[in-house]
Design a protein around this motif. Structure first.
Motif, PDB file in Angstrom:
ATOM      1  N   ALA A  23      32.836  47.960  21.942  1.00  0.00           N
ATOM      2  CA  ALA A  23      34.021  47.410  21.271  1.00  0.00           C
ATOM      3  C   ALA A  23      34.245  48.083  19.928  1.00  0.00           C
ATOM      4  CB  ALA A  23      33.852  45.905  21.081  1.00  0.00           C
ATOM      5  N   ARG A  58      37.388  39.024  34.792  1.00  0.00           N
ATOM      6  CA  ARG A  58      36.274  39.351  33.898  1.00  0.00           C
ATOM      7  C   ARG A  58      36.511  38.725  32.518  1.00  0.00           C
ATOM      8  NH1 ARG A  58      35.950  45.291  36.218  1.00  0.00           N
ATOM      9  NH2 ARG A  58      38.009  45.298  35.321  1.00  0.00           N
ATOM     10  N   THR A  59      35.423  38.496  31.829  1.00  0.00           N
ATOM     11  CA  THR A  59      35.536  37.824  30.524  1.00  0.00           C
ATOM     12  C   THR A  59      36.057  38.789  29.452  1.00  0.00           C
ATOM     13  OG1 THR A  59      33.691  36.413  31.095  1.00  0.00           O
ATOM     14  CG2 THR A  59      34.178  36.627  28.746  1.00  0.00           C
ATOM     15  N   TRP A  60      36.986  38.298  28.643  1.00  0.00           N
ATOM     16  CA  TRP A  60      37.361  39.023  27.426  1.00  0.00           C
ATOM     17  C   TRP A  60      36.809  38.207  26.269  1.00  0.00           C
ATOM     18  CZ3 TRP A  60      38.861  43.751  26.334  1.00  0.00           C
ATOM     19  CH2 TRP A  60      39.187  44.037  25.001  1.00  0.00           C
ATOM     20  N   GLU A  61      35.798  38.761  25.626  1.00  0.00           N
ATOM     21  CA  GLU A  61      35.164  38.010  24.539  1.00  0.00           C
ATOM     22  C   GLU A  61      36.148  37.834  23.391  1.00  0.00           C
ATOM     23  OE1 GLU A  61      31.154  39.116  23.534  1.00  0.00           O
ATOM     24  OE2 GLU A  61      30.733  39.631  25.629  1.00  0.00           O
ATOM     25  N   PRO A 112      30.557  42.904  21.616  1.00  0.00           N
ATOM     26  CA  PRO A 112      30.233  43.378  22.961  1.00  0.00           C
ATOM     27  C   PRO A 112      30.075  44.898  22.965  1.00  0.00           C
ATOM     28  CG  PRO A 112      32.523  42.611  22.855  1.00  0.00           C
ATOM     29  CD  PRO A 112      31.904  42.327  21.525  1.00  0.00           C
ATOM     30  N   ARG A 139      31.980  55.548  28.316  1.00  0.00           N
ATOM     31  CA  ARG A 139      33.090  54.626  28.454  1.00  0.00           C
ATOM     32  C   ARG A 139      34.357  55.390  28.518  1.00  0.00           C
ATOM     33  NH1 ARG A 139      31.585  49.522  28.261  1.00  0.00           N
ATOM     34  NH2 ARG A 139      33.663  48.732  28.002  1.00  0.00           N
ATOM     35  N   LYS A 196      36.718  50.200  22.639  1.00  0.00           N
ATOM     36  CA  LYS A 196      37.841  49.366  23.062  1.00  0.00           C
ATOM     37  C   LYS A 196      38.324  48.462  21.925  1.00  0.00           C
ATOM     38  CE  LYS A 196      37.436  47.900  27.514  1.00  0.00           C
ATOM     39  NZ  LYS A 196      37.418  46.919  28.651  1.00  0.00           N
ATOM     40  N   GLU A 212      39.527  51.228  38.723  1.00  0.00           N
ATOM     41  CA  GLU A 212      38.637  51.220  37.564  1.00  0.00           C
ATOM     42  C   GLU A 212      38.318  52.669  37.255  1.00  0.00           C
ATOM     43  OE1 GLU A 212      36.835  48.782  35.175  1.00  0.00           O
ATOM     44  OE2 GLU A 212      37.401  47.969  37.132  1.00  0.00           O
ATOM     45  N   VAL A 213      38.583  53.115  36.056  1.00  0.00           N
ATOM     46  CA  VAL A 213      38.322  54.523  35.739  1.00  0.00           C
ATOM     47  C   VAL A 213      37.141  54.643  34.785  1.00  0.00           C
ATOM     48  CG1 VAL A 213      39.287  56.645  34.788  1.00  0.00           C
ATOM     49  CG2 VAL A 213      40.758  55.046  35.993  1.00  0.00           C
ATOM     50  N   GLY A 266      39.815  39.263  31.289  1.00  0.00           N
ATOM     51  CA  GLY A 266      40.315  40.611  31.506  1.00  0.00           C
ATOM     52  C   GLY A 266      40.799  40.683  32.938  1.00  0.00           C
ATOM     53  N   ARG A 267      40.863  41.909  33.455  1.00  0.00           N
ATOM     54  CA  ARG A 267      41.287  42.064  34.848  1.00  0.00           C
ATOM     55  C   ARG A 267      40.228  41.468  35.775  1.00  0.00           C
ATOM     56  NH1 ARG A 267      42.767  47.923  36.280  1.00  0.00           N
ATOM     57  NH2 ARG A 267      40.809  48.393  35.245  1.00  0.00           N
ATOM     58  N   ASN A 313      40.658  43.205  19.005  1.00  0.00           N
ATOM     59  CA  ASN A 313      39.480  43.103  18.150  1.00  0.00           C
ATOM     60  C   ASN A 313      39.888  43.488  16.734  1.00  0.00           C
ATOM     61  OD1 ASN A 313      37.890  42.507  20.393  1.00  0.00           O
ATOM     62  ND2 ASN A 313      37.425  44.674  20.765  1.00  0.00           N
ATOM     63  N   LYS A 343      43.885  54.055  27.380  1.00  0.00           N
ATOM     64  CA  LYS A 343      43.061  54.454  28.517  1.00  0.00           C
ATOM     65  C   LYS A 343      43.663  53.782  29.742  1.00  0.00           C
ATOM     66  CE  LYS A 343      38.524  54.146  30.641  1.00  0.00           C
ATOM     67  NZ  LYS A 343      37.913  52.949  31.191  1.00  0.00           N
ATOM     68  N   ASN A 352      45.047  49.897  31.206  1.00  0.00           N
ATOM     69  CA  ASN A 352      45.398  48.769  30.339  1.00  0.00           C
ATOM     70  C   ASN A 352      44.572  48.625  29.066  1.00  0.00           C
ATOM     71  OD1 ASN A 352      43.037  48.156  31.745  1.00  0.00           O
ATOM     72  ND2 ASN A 352      43.385  45.953  31.569  1.00  0.00           N
ATOM     73  N   ASP A 353      43.856  49.676  28.674  1.00  0.00           N
ATOM     74  CA  ASP A 353      43.026  49.538  27.477  1.00  0.00           C
ATOM     75  C   ASP A 353      43.592  50.325  26.308  1.00  0.00           C
ATOM     76  OD1 ASP A 353      41.182  47.962  28.711  1.00  0.00           O
ATOM     77  OD2 ASP A 353      39.711  49.552  29.048  1.00  0.00           O
TER      78      ASP A 353
HETATM   79  P1  ATP Z   1      37.012  49.128  31.787  1.00  0.00           P
HETATM   80  O1  ATP Z   1      36.699  49.119  30.318  1.00  0.00           O
HETATM   81  O2  ATP Z   1      35.811  49.320  32.619  1.00  0.00           O
HETATM   82  O3  ATP Z   1      38.161  49.992  32.144  1.00  0.00           O
HETATM   83  P2  ATP Z   1      38.815  47.031  32.224  1.00  0.00           P
HETATM   84  O4  ATP Z   1      39.771  47.660  31.308  1.00  0.00           O
HETATM   85  O5  ATP Z   1      39.197  46.902  33.605  1.00  0.00           O
HETATM   86  O6  ATP Z   1      37.397  47.685  32.113  1.00  0.00           O
HETATM   87  P3  ATP Z   1      39.283  44.472  31.266  1.00  0.00           P
HETATM   88  O7  ATP Z   1      39.422  43.657  32.444  1.00  0.00           O
HETATM   89  O8  ATP Z   1      40.514  44.896  30.546  1.00  0.00           O
HETATM   90  O9  ATP Z   1      38.384  45.672  31.608  1.00  0.00           O
HETATM   91  O10 ATP Z   1      38.336  43.785  30.193  1.00  0.00           O
HETATM   92  C1  ATP Z   1      37.136  43.140  30.526  1.00  0.00           C
HETATM   93  C2  ATP Z   1      35.942  43.985  30.185  1.00  0.00           C
HETATM   94  O11 ATP Z   1      35.982  44.447  28.835  1.00  0.00           O
HETATM   95  C3  ATP Z   1      34.669  43.136  30.257  1.00  0.00           C
HETATM   96  O12 ATP Z   1      34.109  43.212  31.519  1.00  0.00           O
HETATM   97  C4  ATP Z   1      33.757  43.721  29.172  1.00  0.00           C
HETATM   98  O13 ATP Z   1      33.071  44.830  29.690  1.00  0.00           O
HETATM   99  C5  ATP Z   1      34.730  44.264  28.152  1.00  0.00           C
HETATM  100  N1  ATP Z   1      34.991  43.333  27.021  1.00  0.00           N
HETATM  101  C6  ATP Z   1      35.060  42.001  27.037  1.00  0.00           C
HETATM  102  N2  ATP Z   1      35.431  41.515  25.851  1.00  0.00           N
HETATM  103  C7  ATP Z   1      35.607  42.582  25.046  1.00  0.00           C
HETATM  104  C8  ATP Z   1      36.019  42.743  23.697  1.00  0.00           C
HETATM  105  N3  ATP Z   1      36.328  41.723  22.917  1.00  0.00           N
HETATM  106  N4  ATP Z   1      36.079  44.007  23.227  1.00  0.00           N
HETATM  107  C9  ATP Z   1      35.779  45.070  23.983  1.00  0.00           C
HETATM  108  N5  ATP Z   1      35.412  44.984  25.270  1.00  0.00           N
HETATM  109  C10 ATP Z   1      35.328  43.759  25.803  1.00  0.00           C
END
Ligand code: ATP
Length: 323
Positions: free
Chosen positions: A219, A122-125, A216, A323, A183, A311-312, A118-119, A208, A171, A174-175
């Motif tokens: 999600a 960070r891990t995107w599962e 996670p 969330r 999410k 980060e919002v 992710g950004r 997803n 959101k 980028n979500d």
């Molecule tokens: P936030 O949700 O706080 O706005 P972000 O949009 O900045 O975070 P990203 O960088 O887009 O976050 O995504 C990484 C984050 O999303 C991870 O730190 C974890 O919390 C969450 N995440 C990771 N994998 C998944 C997934 N498959 N589905 C939903 N959420 C996930």
């Protein structure tokens, strides 16, 4: 279309097709046809070989394979689809292709990632059951104009999911979330720029689709709201949604997408906290919307502020999912 696609579409027409007929129609040897059939089987296609009759396609895999996605695409923007199995990161694969001079419209697809991001690293599962894709574009904009591309992409993904019957909101920045604020997808924009021109941008989308055994927190899954969808259809719908949003962005920048973004925005009117990449709180206020450059507009105690990155988090009230 590759020869393998030709073999597949001949088999899709139905009934057994003899190796000889296929070889003749495609202008290749029977051995070459047999090789394509064996690769298709490795990809998960169930193909019977009936003695005296020929090959019979019995089933296609539920995977975001180029062979499955391409026939479903409406947009002509995505001209070169690759991948479809497991990989490290589709963004890394796509960036490698971009550096090697790949054409605009290249898309890397995957059914699972071992190093999805992710950004801020960070891990995107990314387990099997999702759709992971990265698209290469080369818009004629400056690096400073690139950030709203992530918003345009998130909007395109949400609009694409909506065509499948999924209630999808955006959101900032980028979500993509479902109606319950979970999410559904994340967008990761990575760019390469020279001086004041963008060389390329890779738009990565982690979607997803099927709920895994250990999801996670927070999600949501496409299959929670639409049950009969294949991963190839999700990929195609999202790529078509992205194409439409990017076509509009190319024509007039983010400002032409602003109203649509706002109509899908889940933050408007909500009290939020904006933090920087280190987690320090920068602003607190009520979201008013986004401006023509995609910046978040906040009404704070000290007046209006515009936020271009951060980060919002929703300020939680009793009983509300933070969330
Ligand atoms: P936030 O949700 O706080 O706005 P972000 O949009 O900045 O975070 P990203 O960088 O887009 O976050 O995504 C990484 C984050 O999303 C991870 O730190 C974890 O919390 C969450 N995440 C990771 N994998 C998944 C997934 N498959 N589905 C939903 N959420 C996930």
């Amino acid at each position: 279309m590759s020869r393998r696609d030709d073999v597949l579409s001949a088999l899709r027409a139905g009934g057994p097709v003899s190796g000889e007929t296929l070889a003749h129609e495609l202008g290749v040897s029977r051995a070459a046809v047999a090789k394509h059939v064996s690769v298709l089987r490795e990809l998960g296609y169930s193909i019977d070989a009936e003695p005296g009759a020929g090959y019979w396609l019995r089933g296609a895999p539920d995977a975001p394979l180029p062979e499955e996605v391409r026939p479903l695409l409406i947009s002509s923007r995505w001209s070169a689809l690759t991948g479809g199995g497991a990989t490290g990161s589709t963004n890394d694969d796509c960036k490698r292709l971009a550096r090697a001079g790949a054409a605009v419209g290249t898309v890397v697809l995957a059914a699972a990632q071992s190093a999805g991001r992710g950004r801020m690293g960070r891990t995107w599962e990314s387990p099997e059951g999702g759709v992971y894709l990265s698209a290469l574009i080369r818009p004629t904009i400056s690096p400073a104009e690139a950030p709203p591309l992530a918003l345009a992409a998130a909007l395109g993904v949400a609009a694409g999911l909506a065509t499948l019957g999924v209630e999808a909101g955006v959101k900032w920045p980028n979500d993509v979330q479902d109606a319950r604020g979970r999410k559904l997808a994340g967008v990761l924009l990575e760019i390469s720029a020279e001086a004041d021109a963008l060389e390329w941008a890779v738009i990565g989308v982690g979607l997803n689709v099927l709920r895994p055994s250990d999801p996670p927190p927070g999600a949501g899954y496409v299959s929670d709201s639409v049950s009969d969808v294949t991963r190839a259809r999700v990929a195609a719908a999202v790529l078509d949604g992205l194409a439409l949003a990017l076509d509009r962005f190319d024509a007039g920048g983010f400002q032409v997408l602003r109203a649509d973004f706002q109509s899908r925005a889940i933050l408007t009117g909500r009290s939020v906290v904006v933090s920087d990449m280190h987690g320090s709180v920068r602003h607190e206020g009520v979201v008013q919307g986004v401006d023509t450059q995609g910046r978040l507009i906040l009404e704070t105690d000290t007046g209006e502020v515009t936020v271009s990155a951060g980060e919002v988090t929703l300020r939680s009230h009793a009983g509300e999912d933070p969330r």
